[in-house]
Design a protein around this motif. Sequence first.
Motif, PDB file in Angstrom:
ATOM      1  N   UNK A  98      51.151  40.598 -48.435  1.00 35.34           N
ATOM      2  CA  UNK A  98      50.662  39.977 -47.205  1.00 35.34           C
ATOM      3  C   UNK A  98      51.534  40.382 -46.026  1.00 35.34           C
ATOM      4  N   UNK A  99      52.847  40.343 -46.213  1.00 33.83           N
ATOM      5  CA  UNK A  99      53.762  40.690 -45.124  1.00 33.83           C
ATOM      6  C   UNK A  99      53.627  42.168 -44.752  1.00 33.83           C
ATOM      7  N   UNK A 100      53.450  43.031 -45.749  1.00 27.94           N
ATOM      8  CA  UNK A 100      53.249  44.447 -45.456  1.00 27.94           C
ATOM      9  C   UNK A 100      51.984  44.689 -44.659  1.00 27.94           C
ATOM     10  N   UNK A 101      50.900  43.992 -45.026  1.00 27.61           N
ATOM     11  CA  UNK A 101      49.646  44.128 -44.277  1.00 27.61           C
ATOM     12  C   UNK A 101      49.798  43.576 -42.871  1.00 27.61           C
ATOM     13  N   UNK A 115      46.039  37.301 -40.412  1.00 28.62           N
ATOM     14  CA  UNK A 115      45.514  37.623 -41.739  1.00 28.62           C
ATOM     15  C   UNK A 115      44.597  36.531 -42.289  1.00 28.62           C
ATOM     16  N   UNK A 116      45.096  35.319 -42.388  1.00 27.79           N
ATOM     17  CA  UNK A 116      44.338  34.275 -43.071  1.00 27.79           C
ATOM     18  C   UNK A 116      43.028  33.956 -42.357  1.00 27.79           C
ATOM     19  N   UNK A 117      43.071  33.832 -41.038  1.00 24.72           N
ATOM     20  CA  UNK A 117      41.848  33.517 -40.292  1.00 24.72           C
ATOM     21  C   UNK A 117      40.835  34.662 -40.338  1.00 24.72           C
ATOM     22  N   UNK A 154      42.663  34.991 -53.395  1.00 22.94           N
ATOM     23  CA  UNK A 154      43.371  36.223 -53.739  1.00 22.94           C
ATOM     24  C   UNK A 154      42.382  37.365 -53.974  1.00 22.94           C
ATOM     25  N   UNK A 155      41.251  37.069 -54.610  1.00 20.05           N
ATOM     26  CA  UNK A 155      40.231  38.100 -54.779  1.00 20.05           C
ATOM     27  C   UNK A 155      39.651  38.531 -53.436  1.00 20.05           C
ATOM     28  N   UNK A 156      39.444  37.577 -52.546  1.00 17.66           N
ATOM     29  CA  UNK A 156      38.948  37.930 -51.209  1.00 17.66           C
ATOM     30  C   UNK A 156      39.924  38.865 -50.507  1.00 17.66           C
ATOM     31  N   UNK A 157      41.197  38.570 -50.615  1.00 23.46           N
ATOM     32  CA  UNK A 157      42.245  39.411 -50.037  1.00 23.46           C
ATOM     33  C   UNK A 157      42.172  40.829 -50.611  1.00 23.46           C
TER      34      UNK A 157
END
Length: 362
Positions: A86-89, A208-210, A260-263
Amino acid sequence: MTTASRISWPGPPTGQEDRPSPNAGVGDGGRPERLAEAVAAADAPDTVFALSRHGRRTVVTGGTGEAPARPRDRLRYEIGSATKAFTGLLLAHLVDSGRLTGGEPAAALLGARRPPGRTPVTLAHLVTHTAGLPALPAGFYPRALPAWRTNPYGRYPDARVVDAFLRYRPRHRPGTRWRYSNFGVAVLGHALGAATGADWQDLLAEHLLAPLGLHDTVPRPAGDGLDAVGHDKDGTGTLPAFDAGGFRAAGAVRATPHDLLTFLEAHLDPARCPPLSGALHAVRTPVLRRGLGHRHVHTVAWFRHPTDGGPLYFHSGATLGQQAFLGFRTDTGTALAAVCTRRFRANDPFVSTAYALLAEDR
């Protein structure tokens, strides 16, 4: 620590991003029997193996413990070091959108008083584990030992992480050697906050999350009864919720298997999220090779291994009482999110089972 080469991010990537195979056929959405075998092999109180193939999901849950009141696949699990994906993205997006370059000296962003050296540690060095930092700061262990089995990271807050970084003098020139470092990615989170004026968790939520619609992903225990409970090595004793302390960017995320799958599905099809499409393409591009024959390949967010059909991207993680594995393959259009509630133990089958399941996919 191993010698690293071909570090060229930010800037032109070192190699072509992988493309889906034109012969990759649409599968049946997963293999329930194989997933059930993987759940049993995990031997944990709560286990979920969630697989997506060309957008069709198969989720199998189980466990050695009593079934929780909420279905296991609807609980939030601690993913530990898989947070680094997540942080890398997030960094890739901030670079892609022009807010940062990746070449900013981290110490300058964090208020260092002394001028940077000839080769300062940059954001790119931190995210690629080439900053010359150890896995954890030297002062971490004396503070953590009194709470080693319950809350070691929580005893090392933000200010100590930043101060330890500003005091540290790398033994090797940044960008020349690879060494996996929770310390480095934790510092990256604080540097991103200093560069943007927003905390890492707020950047995560906004950028990211939104956009990805990850409504059941959080950077801290929510206290709403929806967080899975971790267990010790034998799966009997329970453990408190993980407190990442000042290491949030390296290990604080907790999420449901469906989130997590959505990500992961977004990485398979970046066009599904236009605000992040550039960054999602960027984190699939190799930027660093290391080891004998440069066999070990990394992007800014993932480990990248070869398979017969194409590259496999993955990252695993563990907290005191939970484990996670995230991975995807563009050649088969497959993503896998696996989680369980048991502390890692010697010869643990969880990660190897998850990796093999994704690697053997056809």
